[in-house]
Design a protein around this motif. Sequence first.
Motif, short mmCIF file in Angstrom:
data_model
loop_
_atom_site.label_atom_id
_atom_site.label_comp_id
_atom_site.label_asym_id
_atom_site.label_seq_id
_atom_site.Cartn_x
_atom_site.Cartn_y
_atom_site.Cartn_z
N MET A 1 23.54 38.88 22.82
CA MET A 1 23.29 38.94 24.24
C MET A 1 24.49 39.51 24.96
N THR A 2 24.21 40.44 25.79
CA THR A 2 25.27 41.05 26.57
C THR A 2 25.16 40.57 28.01
N LYS A 3 26.30 40.26 28.57
CA LYS A 3 26.32 39.82 29.97
C LYS A 3 26.45 41.06 30.85
N SER A 4 25.53 41.22 31.79
CA SER A 4 25.61 42.36 32.69
C SER A 4 26.27 41.93 34.00
N THR A 5 26.94 42.87 34.61
CA THR A 5 27.60 42.57 35.89
C THR A 5 26.93 43.36 36.99
N ALA A 6 27.01 42.81 38.16
CA ALA A 6 26.42 43.47 39.33
C ALA A 6 27.26 44.70 39.67
N PRO A 7 26.65 45.69 40.30
CA PRO A 7 27.43 46.87 40.68
C PRO A 7 28.54 46.49 41.67
N VAL A 8 29.65 47.18 41.57
CA VAL A 8 30.80 46.93 42.43
C VAL A 8 30.57 47.60 43.78
N THR A 9 30.70 46.80 44.84
CA THR A 9 30.55 47.36 46.19
C THR A 9 31.86 48.04 46.60
N GLU A 10 31.80 48.78 47.67
CA GLU A 10 32.99 49.49 48.15
C GLU A 10 34.08 48.50 48.55
N THR A 11 33.70 47.39 49.17
CA THR A 11 34.67 46.38 49.59
C THR A 11 35.35 45.75 48.38
N GLU A 12 34.55 45.43 47.35
CA GLU A 12 35.14 44.85 46.14
C GLU A 12 36.07 45.83 45.46
N ALA A 13 35.71 47.10 45.46
CA ALA A 13 36.57 48.12 44.86
C ALA A 13 37.89 48.23 45.62
N GLN A 14 37.82 48.15 46.97
CA GLN A 14 39.04 48.21 47.76
C GLN A 14 39.90 46.98 47.52
N ASP A 15 39.26 45.79 47.39
CA ASP A 15 40.02 44.57 47.13
C ASP A 15 40.70 44.64 45.78
N ALA A 16 40.05 45.26 44.80
CA ALA A 16 40.65 45.38 43.48
C ALA A 16 41.86 46.30 43.51
N ASP A 17 41.89 47.26 44.44
CA ASP A 17 43.02 48.18 44.55
C ASP A 17 44.14 47.64 45.43
N PHE A 18 43.97 46.46 46.00
CA PHE A 18 44.96 45.87 46.90
C PHE A 18 46.24 45.56 46.13
N LYS A 19 47.37 45.97 46.71
CA LYS A 19 48.66 45.69 46.12
C LYS A 19 49.56 45.11 47.20
N PRO A 20 50.07 43.89 47.01
CA PRO A 20 50.94 43.31 48.04
C PRO A 20 52.23 44.11 48.18
N LEU A 21 52.82 44.03 49.37
CA LEU A 21 54.08 44.72 49.63
C LEU A 21 55.23 44.03 48.88
N THR A 22 56.17 44.83 48.47
CA THR A 22 57.39 44.26 47.91
C THR A 22 58.24 43.77 49.07
N ALA A 23 59.29 43.05 48.77
CA ALA A 23 60.18 42.55 49.83
C ALA A 23 60.79 43.71 50.61
N GLN A 24 61.16 44.78 49.91
CA GLN A 24 61.76 45.94 50.58
C GLN A 24 60.73 46.64 51.46
N GLU A 25 59.50 46.80 50.98
CA GLU A 25 58.45 47.43 51.77
C GLU A 25 58.13 46.60 53.00
N ALA A 26 58.09 45.29 52.84
CA ALA A 26 57.83 44.40 53.97
C ALA A 26 58.95 44.50 55.00
N HIS A 27 60.19 44.58 54.53
CA HIS A 27 61.33 44.73 55.45
C HIS A 27 61.23 46.05 56.22
N GLN A 28 60.89 47.12 55.53
CA GLN A 28 60.74 48.41 56.18
C GLN A 28 59.61 48.38 57.21
N TRP A 29 58.51 47.70 56.88
CA TRP A 29 57.38 47.59 57.81
C TRP A 29 57.82 46.84 59.07
#
Length: 158
Positions: A1-29
Amino acid sequence: MTKSTAPVTETEAQDADFKPLTAQEAHQWRQRNPPISVWRIVGCQALVGIAVALLAWLVSGKPHVAWSAAYGALAVVIPAALFARGMARQRASAGAVLVGLMGWELVKIAMTVAMLAAASRLVPELSWLALLVGMVVTMKTYWIALIVRPGVRKPVDI
């Protein structure tokens, strides 16, 4: 049996690409976007309210029109100052701050409504049009204050 997954929505795809700022990037911001004092915004609103009242007097030549515009500005500035003072004194958890925000916003609205209800008794020969102009122009001042705040450097795309 194979487990199928639901298609990825655009919002989920964007959330998966989310990368928190580093301390230096946050300071620059933070360097590019310094915080603005709420008191500066309230002060700008008060100055704009005075300017609107003076302009109303110059245009109409009638002092009661100027007083009406000034009262409209005061119906924005006084509750905003009370709101700012109440929020500045908050030192609690995020939930308590959110409750305080809603509470002070209700106080601000109630005070504005009360001031408008008392306007006809407090301002002789009240001009409702001048009052509303003073109120609306003063209320919209915070957008200008946020746009032209000092120290904000917009990133340049090359």
